[in-house]
Design a protein around this motif. Sequence first.
Motif, PDB file in Angstrom:
ATOM      1  N   GLY A  30       0.531  -1.218   0.275  1.00 39.00           N
ATOM      2  CA  GLY A  30      -0.317   0.026   0.155  1.00 39.00           C
ATOM      3  C   GLY A  30       0.955   0.777   0.174  1.00 39.00           C
TER       4      GLY A  30
ATOM      5  N   GLY B 188       1.876   2.557  -2.017  1.00 36.04           N
ATOM      6  CA  GLY B 188       2.522   3.653  -3.571  1.00 36.04           C
ATOM      7  C   GLY B 188       2.846   3.346  -5.019  1.00 36.04           C
TER       8      GLY B 188
ATOM      9  N   THR C  17       1.229   2.280  -8.047  1.00 35.74           N
ATOM     10  CA  THR C  17       0.938   3.281  -9.056  1.00 35.74           C
ATOM     11  C   THR C  17       1.681   4.417  -9.258  1.00 35.74           C
TER      12      THR C  17
ATOM     13  N   CYS D 168       6.850   4.623   3.327  1.00 39.06           N
ATOM     14  CA  CYS D 168       5.180   5.499   4.028  1.00 39.06           C
ATOM     15  C   CYS D 168       4.933   4.588   5.507  1.00 39.06           C
TER      16      CYS D 168
ATOM     17  N   GLU E 105      -0.800   4.783   7.417  1.00 38.45           N
ATOM     18  CA  GLU E 105      -0.808   5.391   6.512  1.00 38.45           C
ATOM     19  C   GLU E 105      -1.262   4.470   4.662  1.00 38.45           C
TER      20      GLU E 105
ATOM     21  N   ARG F 246      -4.510   2.394   5.433  1.00 40.35           N
ATOM     22  CA  ARG F 246      -5.725   3.038   5.251  1.00 40.35           C
ATOM     23  C   ARG F 246      -5.384   2.581   4.061  1.00 40.35           C
ATOM     24  N   ARG F 247      -4.319   2.328   2.906  1.00 35.24           N
ATOM     25  CA  ARG F 247      -4.458   2.626   1.609  1.00 35.24           C
ATOM     26  C   ARG F 247      -5.027   1.159   0.985  1.00 35.24           C
TER      27      ARG F 247
ATOM     28  N   ARG G  55      -8.926   0.221  -1.422  1.00 33.98           N
ATOM     29  CA  ARG G  55      -8.139  -0.690  -2.742  1.00 33.98           C
ATOM     30  C   ARG G  55      -8.895  -0.775  -3.069  1.00 33.98           C
TER      31      ARG G  55
ATOM     32  N   GLU H 156      -0.261  11.377  -4.903  1.00 35.64           N
ATOM     33  CA  GLU H 156       0.530  11.003  -5.887  1.00 35.64           C
ATOM     34  C   GLU H 156       1.372  11.684  -7.212  1.00 35.64           C
TER      35      GLU H 156
END
Length: 239
Positions: free
Chosen positions: A62, A64, A67, A163, A167, A170-171, A175, A220
């Motif tokens: 998570g 990122g 992404t 990260c 957080e 949460r992500r 998702r 992002e």
Amino acid sequence: MWRRVASVFTLLAPSRSSVLNKVPHNLKFLEVFATEVMTPTEDGVLSKVKTPFITFVLGGPGSGKGTQCLKIVESFGFTHLSAGDLLRKETSTNAKFCDMINDTIKEGGIVPSELTVKLIQGAIDSSENYKFLIDGFPRSEENRSAFEKITGAEPNIVLFFDCPEEEMVRRVLSRNEGRLDDNIDTMKKRLKTFTALSLPVINYYSEKGKLLKINAVGTEDEVFEQVRPVFAKYEKEIR
Ligand SMILES: Nc1ncnc2c1ncn2[C@@H]1O[C@H](COP(=O)(O)OP(=O)(O)O)[C@@H](O)[C@H]1O
Ligand SMILES: Nc1ccn([C@H]2C[C@H](O)[C@@H](COP(=O)(O)OP(=O)(O)O)O2)c(=O)n1
Ligand SMILES: [Mg+2]
């Protein structure tokens, strides 16, 4: 004349037919960032070939990675290979490993390296590109050493998306991709695996001076503004 070397893994490991060992053995070409070599074609004519540029993309679940990889692909033309995606795809095409992969993913573990390396190697070899983002790999020292042993290659650079745990939780929990590991129980296990098995790999690359740490907190676009200069710096090798 430009052409991509036949297979990345033939460049460094002569016993295997893969792109990484078409270049003289033990040359460590990936570390000196050479991007072109003269290689004889079948008719004996020397031609320029692009050598692979490999980026490992690391970070907790998570953080990122996926992404940011999409943004790197858009801006710099890399091919994105997510180890998790390759394993998930394998569950629908390979009945023999389907249960083992799904069980491991659900339990927050790490699939045996030999299989994951084989999938990554196959994806690289079937690509026409020479620059790769290997996302979510290596996730353990075993992953790392298997990759080096099987392919003879090392990454040019290693990105680490740093990260905080809250957080990442949460992500992952928002998702919404229908993944069987995006639940709080698996996530807790994944965070333990990350600390126990993945952080040592991150420390290894940090000690080798290859690690580029990115603060993964922010929008992002804000995160990508830290990533962009990393690749801009290697423009000569990746254009
Ligand atoms: N900078 C960010 N801020 C907030 N949410 C993000 C950010 N980057 C990614 N996300 C979201 O967080 C979730 C996990 O991102 P993802 O790229 O899948 O991470 P990873 O591949 O590291 O597990 C996704 O739903 C994604 O849309
Ligand atoms: N090198 C790897 C990468 C992923 N896996 C398995 C175990 C991981 O928890 C899952 C999901 O990986 P993936 O990279 O898609 O997960 P995140 O994007 O970090 O949430 O796949 C693995 O066993 N070995
Ligand atoms: Mg991902």
